[in-house]
Design an enzyme around this catalytic site. Structure first.
Site, mmCIF file in Angstrom:
data_model
loop_
_atom_site.group_PDB
_atom_site.id
_atom_site.type_symbol
_atom_site.label_atom_id
_atom_site.label_comp_id
_atom_site.label_asym_id
_atom_site.label_seq_id
_atom_site.Cartn_x
_atom_site.Cartn_y
_atom_site.Cartn_z
ATOM 1 N N HIS A 108 -5.443 -0.672 4.820
ATOM 2 C CA HIS A 108 -5.074 0.833 4.868
ATOM 3 C C HIS A 108 -6.068 1.529 5.594
ATOM 4 O O HIS A 108 -7.088 1.894 5.184
ATOM 5 C CB HIS A 108 -4.904 1.152 3.295
ATOM 6 C CG HIS A 108 -4.463 2.538 3.105
ATOM 7 N ND1 HIS A 108 -3.303 2.585 2.290
ATOM 8 C CD2 HIS A 108 -4.730 3.731 3.634
ATOM 9 C CE1 HIS A 108 -3.051 4.135 2.174
ATOM 10 N NE2 HIS A 108 -3.758 4.561 3.132
ATOM 11 N N THR A 157 0.864 -1.014 0.103
ATOM 12 C CA THR A 157 -0.177 0.007 -0.074
ATOM 13 C C THR A 157 0.940 1.388 -0.087
ATOM 14 O O THR A 157 1.889 1.154 0.415
ATOM 15 C CB THR A 157 -0.917 0.039 0.989
ATOM 16 O OG1 THR A 157 -2.082 1.062 0.910
ATOM 17 C CG2 THR A 157 -0.351 0.311 2.553
ATOM 18 N N CYS A 195 -2.682 7.862 7.636
ATOM 19 C CA CYS A 195 -3.224 6.428 7.503
ATOM 20 C C CYS A 195 -2.157 5.600 8.084
ATOM 21 O O CYS A 195 -0.991 5.800 7.955
ATOM 22 C CB CYS A 195 -3.746 6.254 6.102
ATOM 23 S SG CYS A 195 -4.910 7.152 5.329
#
Length: 161
Positions: A46, A23, A29
């Protein structure tokens, strides 16, 4: 031939070795990986936000978006495949913007990381490694066969956990 499964924002995916999970765009995040080394099975989410209770009523919840729902989904899915010895690694949770006054609501990265830690405790899953905080974005890739998490941090470089 190994595939690299790409996980977008608020998504999660699961795979087995020899595949990898990746990711990008981890600012505030957090990328969290749950894995079972014996089965060479792993899942990555994520995570954007710490708690699904902030979602609007009557809204379909994207389980990968919130720390609480993402961890629950990963645990359930991995256990359904026979995982019994789950471990976790995570990275991200940066404070991307500098504010003169540190408002609790603006500390999303820190809150995301803490929410994941708490959810892992609830499920009794050890967090064996993490690279959280700072002020730079990250891209992560998890090798299911070796359980190595490669972290590329903007303006810093690459390291492995």
């Amino acid at each position: 031939m190994a595939d690299v499964l790409k996980i977008g924002i608020a998504e999660w995916k699961q795979t087995t070795a020899p595949n990898r999970l990746r990711t990008a765009g981890l600012g505030s995040c957090v990328g969290v990986i749950l894995y079972d080394t014996r089965l060479q099975l792993a899942a990555m989410a994520h995570v954007m936000l710490p708690d699904s209770t902030i979602a609007r009523k009557n809204q379909t919840i994207e389980v990968g978006k919130y720390a609480d729902t993402a961890i629950d989904a990963l645990v359930h899915s991995l256990k359904r495949e026979g995982a019994t010895r789950l471990q976790a690694k995570m990275a991200g949770g940066a404070q991307m913007f500098q504010f003169k006054y540190e408002n609790e609501a603006m500390r999303i990265g820190e809150r995301n990381a803490e929410a994941i830690r708490q959810a892992l405790k609830v499920h009794r899953i050890p967090l064996v490694a993490e690279d959280c905080g700072g002020h730079n974005g990250r891209t992560i890739e998890f090798d299911v066969a070796t359980s190595v998490l490669s972290i590329r941090t903007v303006s810093v470089g690459t390291k492995e956990l």
